[in-house]
Write a protein that holds these residues in place. Structure first.
Motif, short mmCIF file in Angstrom:
data_model
loop_
_atom_site.label_atom_id
_atom_site.label_comp_id
_atom_site.label_asym_id
_atom_site.label_seq_id
_atom_site.Cartn_x
_atom_site.Cartn_y
_atom_site.Cartn_z
N GLY A 1 19.23 51.11 71.34
CA GLY A 1 17.96 50.37 70.89
C GLY A 1 16.72 50.76 71.43
O GLY A 1 15.80 50.91 70.62
N LEU A 2 16.75 51.08 72.68
CA LEU A 2 15.53 51.55 73.33
C LEU A 2 15.35 53.23 72.70
O LEU A 2 14.05 53.25 72.30
N VAL A 3 16.25 53.95 72.56
CA VAL A 3 16.05 55.34 72.07
C VAL A 3 15.46 55.18 70.71
O VAL A 3 14.54 55.61 70.16
N LYS A 4 15.91 54.24 69.69
CA LYS A 4 15.45 54.36 68.43
C LYS A 4 14.22 53.55 68.50
O LYS A 4 13.35 54.03 67.35
N ARG A 5 13.85 52.86 69.25
CA ARG A 5 12.47 52.15 69.26
C ARG A 5 11.47 53.02 69.63
O ARG A 5 10.24 52.92 69.18
N VAL A 6 11.80 53.82 70.83
CA VAL A 6 10.72 54.80 71.03
C VAL A 6 10.31 56.10 70.14
O VAL A 6 9.18 56.75 70.00
N LEU A 7 11.57 56.43 69.70
CA LEU A 7 11.57 57.64 68.63
C LEU A 7 11.81 57.08 67.16
O LEU A 7 12.67 57.56 66.55
N VAL A 8 11.16 55.98 66.87
CA VAL A 8 11.48 55.21 65.47
C VAL A 8 11.12 56.42 64.30
O VAL A 8 11.82 56.16 63.48
N ASN A 9 10.38 57.31 64.48
CA ASN A 9 9.98 58.14 63.33
C ASN A 9 10.32 59.61 63.67
O ASN A 9 10.08 60.57 63.06
N ASP A 10 11.50 59.87 64.67
CA ASP A 10 11.97 61.02 65.08
C ASP A 10 13.42 60.96 64.97
O ASP A 10 14.20 60.76 65.99
N GLN A 11 14.06 61.21 63.75
CA GLN A 11 15.60 61.06 63.60
C GLN A 11 16.09 62.24 64.32
O GLN A 11 17.28 61.97 64.95
N THR A 12 15.58 63.36 64.42
CA THR A 12 16.24 64.47 65.15
C THR A 12 16.44 64.24 66.62
O THR A 12 17.31 64.61 67.37
N GLY A 13 14.99 63.95 67.19
CA GLY A 13 14.96 63.43 68.42
C GLY A 13 15.93 62.43 68.92
O GLY A 13 16.55 62.44 70.15
N GLN A 14 16.23 61.36 68.13
CA GLN A 14 17.16 60.30 68.56
C GLN A 14 18.50 60.82 68.53
O GLN A 14 19.42 60.70 69.20
N GLU A 15 18.95 61.93 67.47
CA GLU A 15 20.31 62.41 67.54
C GLU A 15 20.67 63.23 68.84
O GLU A 15 21.53 63.23 69.49
N ILE A 16 19.49 63.94 69.23
CA ILE A 16 19.59 64.77 70.47
C ILE A 16 19.84 63.98 71.80
O ILE A 16 20.73 64.19 72.60
N VAL A 17 18.78 62.95 72.00
CA VAL A 17 19.03 62.34 72.92
C VAL A 17 20.19 61.31 73.25
O VAL A 17 20.87 61.41 74.24
N LEU A 18 20.58 60.78 72.10
CA LEU A 18 21.89 59.86 72.32
C LEU A 18 23.10 60.75 72.13
O LEU A 18 23.93 60.40 73.04
N GLY A 19 23.04 62.13 71.72
CA GLY A 19 24.08 62.92 71.75
C GLY A 19 24.37 63.44 73.30
O GLY A 19 25.61 63.49 73.84
N LEU A 20 23.17 63.69 74.14
CA LEU A 20 23.40 63.82 75.47
C LEU A 20 23.77 62.87 76.47
O LEU A 20 24.78 62.98 77.25
N LEU A 21 23.22 61.44 76.07
CA LEU A 21 23.58 60.42 76.92
C LEU A 21 24.94 60.09 76.89
O LEU A 21 25.70 59.67 77.80
N GLN A 22 25.71 60.20 75.75
CA GLN A 22 26.88 59.76 75.37
C GLN A 22 27.92 60.80 76.16
O GLN A 22 29.19 60.55 76.29
N ARG A 23 27.43 61.95 76.70
CA ARG A 23 28.09 62.78 77.48
C ARG A 23 27.88 63.02 78.88
O ARG A 23 28.65 63.95 79.55
N ILE A 24 27.10 62.28 79.34
CA ILE A 24 26.81 62.38 80.70
C ILE A 24 27.66 61.50 81.71
O ILE A 24 27.81 60.22 81.26
N PHE A 25 28.38 62.01 82.62
CA PHE A 25 29.27 61.40 83.39
C PHE A 25 29.17 61.68 84.81
O PHE A 25 28.67 62.67 85.18
N LYS A 26 29.79 60.81 85.74
CA LYS A 26 29.85 61.25 87.11
C LYS A 26 31.25 60.57 87.59
O LYS A 26 31.89 59.70 86.78
N THR A 27 31.67 61.16 88.54
CA THR A 27 33.12 60.71 88.97
C THR A 27 32.97 60.00 90.13
O THR A 27 32.19 60.19 91.16
N SER A 28 33.78 58.89 90.11
CA SER A 28 33.62 57.80 91.22
C SER A 28 34.43 58.12 92.27
O SER A 28 35.12 59.04 92.32
N LYS A 29 34.34 57.23 93.45
CA LYS A 29 35.32 57.68 94.63
C LYS A 29 36.90 57.58 94.19
O LYS A 29 37.69 58.16 94.67
#
Length: 863
Positions: free
Chosen positions: A368-396
């Protein structure tokens, strides 16, 4: 409106004027008429006095007529004076209209209070016009509401905090909001500040929020200093601090204290306690507030001390003795009991019940936040959400934890979205993206963005300068960098480029560098009424660049010598590096340890958690890691380290004969370690855990020991000589307490260590034997005999402290009787114990100093 009596209202008005630099007298007689109060401004001795009538009635025409007669006479005698009627209940409309025509002001007490508040410059600056108002307005427009989720429940954060504010529950006066880095703690306090200030404008009865960034306090402060800082930096220096205190006590102000962790990381334990005492001082006066912090910045030792401080600030004292059926308790003893009670209440208030956890955004909130900020930028939405879905860290625990909802990562990816569109597909990261990779990506794109703005510096040059700036801003007293220091840093970093130029050109070039670098997208300008400077737009950028700088220096065999705090976020970055890079860092650190070690300690603190998985096949990960780096036996001579768990019950390390001479250890855990015959001579130890460890024969001579834990610790023949009593405090087992521990300081701490088998400098026997498990029984019996020479024998043997060990209490009474100090009278139904003349002489020392005689001490030693 407040509830007033005819006595309390004039007093409240008097205090209000006095807090605002008036001298107030009253009641006064003027030509036969009694005027309640006369206020004269101290700042202007020739200023007009204010004549004040106070009433707890609702003022109608009849009541007004009585007061106006007195004030009309004042108008004749002193035409320039001001006349005021203050009512706690209000005025009828006809009275208000008549008063205006006779130049008599009519105010309720609340209206009078509001006239003195004078917060309009602050409110205007943050809600109407100016840079800060625009920033807060922009934040409010895109703000995604986070949640508080913990054992208390799951609620929308701002909704919960509105309810907390409006509840007025003093028992919930302070709320601690904790959250990992980048969860939006700072943004939350800014949103509350902006929204609550706007509400206050519409409804002045609501409290005024004042927000203070604790990161600006890299040295200890007191309560007045905290408030002075806020007033001076918000164009409110015209307000007296004492008046601000009164607003706090009256619930007219809510404090928003952001970033306790950013302050605490620079301070030693004693400095932190002074700061906590300042917060306690405010709390005890009735303040309500919110403190934000990353987790784990209150050690258990600090918690104990915090509540001790908070108790002292309450200043609870009993003025009389408390008598029970069983015993007479002295005032001093009752204060100790009261203290324990209040400490327990504060423990529940501050740590257990009123600590809430701020969580990252959910997947739907992120989208919701990404789409609201990039409301007129479909390409930007896809790039940012695509990156966010792949960001992980390993817990203890080895689990992969998604970082897709971390507000700080989302905000920076949105900031560089245009640059991300230009990255060719073949250069885009594939598969899962680690925490390190995403911040490396963000910094890379910010550097490219700066290059598009200005080609004066290459991305590599800018990044290296920003790393140096990160180091500078991580040092104590450097919350931000001012122009002169900024230029000095540029001069050092670009010395080769500048020295080649003629003098005039050199100055011009430095100015161009300054104009360019201060405009870097990673930095923000901090402008206020006191001074201005620059710092990183988010603390996590500083931490990442600093981490890069430290490990790059290690790999280049050019270790950074300056000592800076190592945060949990920096360690988290290291954990997400590849095993290959970790092995390279391990080899480099091991080689450096054998030569000049300065700076190696903080590198070990930074890398330790990341190194441990390299030894997962060893019996003890910690021990294998230590031996790989320092050799065997462990050698930490003259090393400074902090926040490391060297040993635990599940992974105990053998550090026997380890060399820690002249080392500085802060927040280090040696639980269950074998430290026998280790050497800590002349070391500095703060918040160290020795629980269940073996310290047999270990040397601490000449050391400074602050809040070291000794639970179930073997200290047989350990050496604690040449220790300044002013520089030792320890935490020990106290199963009789609800907290399970107690804090001992100075000679009391040394006495404890001596009693349990350690060697210390010579101490009075009383200081040693007071730690005997049965000392409370002896102490209580003797105390009763001194305070009242005739007692029921059954009470001495079986009640109070004696209940802990009745056979021992009986044995002690037999000893006292055999020694001739007491005698038993059996002429009554219940035998009575009476102190003899010999006993009075024997107990006289205890009566005067609290010390036992040698014969009683001998009895304790033998039992």
């Amino acid at each position: 409106m407040q509830d007033f009596t005819s006595e309390s209202l004039p007093q409240a008005i008097k205090e209000l004027f006095e807090l605002n630099n008036y001298q107030v007298k009253g009641p006064v007689q003027i030509h036969g008429a009694e005027i309640d109060l006369v206020a004269q401004p101290l700042a202007d001795p020739f200023g007009s006095p204010i004549y004040i009538e106070a009433t707890i009635e609702h003022v109608n025409n009849d009541k007004y007529g009585k007061d106006v007669g007195k004030l009309a006479m004042i108008s004749e005698l002193e035409p320039s004076s001001k006349k005021l009627i203050v009512s706690s209940k209000g005025f009828s409309l006809p009275v208000q209209e008549r008063a205006k025509k006779t130049r008599i002001e009519t105010l309720t007490y609340d209206e009078l209070f509001q006239k003195f508040e004078r917060f309009s410059p602050y409110i205007t600056d943050l809600t109407v016009s100016g840079q800060r108002a625009e920033e807060l307005k922009s934040l409010n427009e895109i703000y995604e509401e986070p949640s508080l989720e913990d054992k208390i429940g799951n609620e929308q954060a701002t909704e919960y905090l509105y309810n907390w504010r409006d509840s007025g529950d003093i028992k919930k006066g302070w709320l601690i909001i904790i959250g990992e880095y980048g969860t939006g703690k700072t943004a939350l306090t800014k949103i509350l500040q902006y929204r609550w200030l706007n509400e206050h404008k519409r409804n002045p009865s609501l409290p005024i929020p004042i927000r203070i960034e604790l990161r600006n306090f890299t040295r200890q402060f007191d309560a007045r200093g905290l408030l002075h800082h806020f007033l001076d930096n918000n164009n409110l220096s015209h307000l007296p601090v004492d008046f601000v205190y009164s607003l706090i006590r009256n619930g007219r102000i809510i404090l928003l204290l952001d970033g306790y962790d950013e302050m605490a990381q620079y301070l030693h334990a004693r400095e932190r306690r002074t700061c906590l005492e300042a917060l306690a001082e405010l709390s005890s006066d009735g303040a309500r507030g919110i403190i934000t912090s990353r987790p784990n910045y209150f050690t258990e030792a600090e918690e104990l001390e915090v509540f001790d401080i908070l108790y002292r600030s309450l200043n609870v004292h009993r003025e009389s003795f408390f008598v029970s059926e069983e015993s007479l308790i002295s005032r001093q003893e009752q204060e100790i009991l009261d203290k324990e009670k209040h400490v327990d209440e504060l423990l529940e208030k501050f740590i257990d019940r009123y600590e809430r956890t701020l969580r990252d955004l959910t997947q739907s909130q992120t989208e919701g936040l990404v789409k609201r900020v990039l409301v007129n930028d479909q390409t930007g939405q896809e790039i940012v959400l695509g990156l966010l879905q792949r960001i992980f860290k390993t817990s203890k625990q080895g689990d992969a934890v998604s970082l897709s909802g971390k507000p700080v990562i989302i905000s920076y990816l949105l900031e560089v979205v245009e640059n991300l569109k230009q990255v060719p597909k073949e250069k885009q990261p594939i598969g899962k993206i680690s925490e390190w990779q995403v911040f490396e990506l963000i910094i890379d794109q910010l550097m490219i963005r700066d290059l598009a703005r200005s080609s004066e510096l290459t991305p590599k040059q800018r990044r290296e300068f920003l790393q140096l700036l990160a180091l500078s801003l991580s040092k104590k007293d450097n919350a931000q960098i001012h122009e002169a220091d900024f230029k000095d840093l540029i001069g050092r970093q670009f010395k080769r480029d500048l020295v080649r130029l003629p003098s005039d050109s050199r100055i011009d070039q430095l100015e161009r560098f300054f104009a360019d670098l201060r405009s870097s997208t990673t930095l923000t300008r901090n402008s206020n009424y006191e001074n201005e400077g620059w710092r990183f737009s988010h603390n996590i950028l500083r931490e990442f660049l600093l981490t890069e700088y430290l490990i790059n220096g290690l790999l280049r065999e050019s270790i950074i010598r300056e000592i800076v705090p190592i945060s949990d976020a920096m360690k988290s970055f290291i954990n997400t590096l590849s095993l290959k890079i970790k092995k390279e860092l391990m080899i480099s650190l091991s080689q450096a340890w054998k030569s000049n070690r300065r700076g190696c300690g903080q590198l070990l603190s930074l890398l330790w958690d990341g190194f441990l998985p390299l030894f997962e096949n060893q019996d003890s990960l910690a021990q294998a890691c230590l031996e790989e780096i320092t050799g065997k036996p462990i050698d930490f001579n003259s090393i400074e380290i902090s926040k490391i768990k060297f040993s635990s019950e599940l992974d105990s390390a053998n550090i026997s004969k380890g060399n820690f001479v002249s080392s500085t250890l802060i927040d280090v855990n040696f639980s269950s370690a074998n430290l026998s015959e280790a050497n800590f001579t002349d070391s500095m130890l703060e918040n160290i855990t020795f629980n269940s460890s073996n310290l047999k024969g270990t040397c601490f001579c000449g050391s400074i020991i602050i809040d070291a834990e000794f639970f179930d610790t073997n200290i047989e023949n350990a050496k604690f000589s040449q220790i300044d009593p002013e520089l030792i405090s320890i935490l020990v087992d106290d199963r009789g307490s609800t907290k399970g521990k107690k804090r001992l300081e100075g000679l009391d701490a040394l006495g404890y260590l001596n009693f349990y088998g350690a060697h210390t400098d010579e101490l009075p026997r009383n200081l040693i034997l007071k730690h005997h498990p049965l000392f409370p029984v002896v102490n209580k019996i003797v105390n009763k005999l001194v305070s009242q020479p005739l007692h029921q024998k059954i009470g001495l043997e079986q009640r109070g402290a004696a209940k802990a060990n009745i056979p021992f209490a009986q044995k002690f009474l037999k000893f006292l009787e055999a020694s001739g100090y007491i005698k038993t009278r059996k002429d009554r139904k219940q035998p009575l114990v009476e102190v003899t003349e010999l006993g009075r002489n024997e107990f006289s020392g205890f009566d005067k100093t609290g010390n036992f005689s040698d014969s009683i001490l001998n009895f304790l030693e033998e039992n």
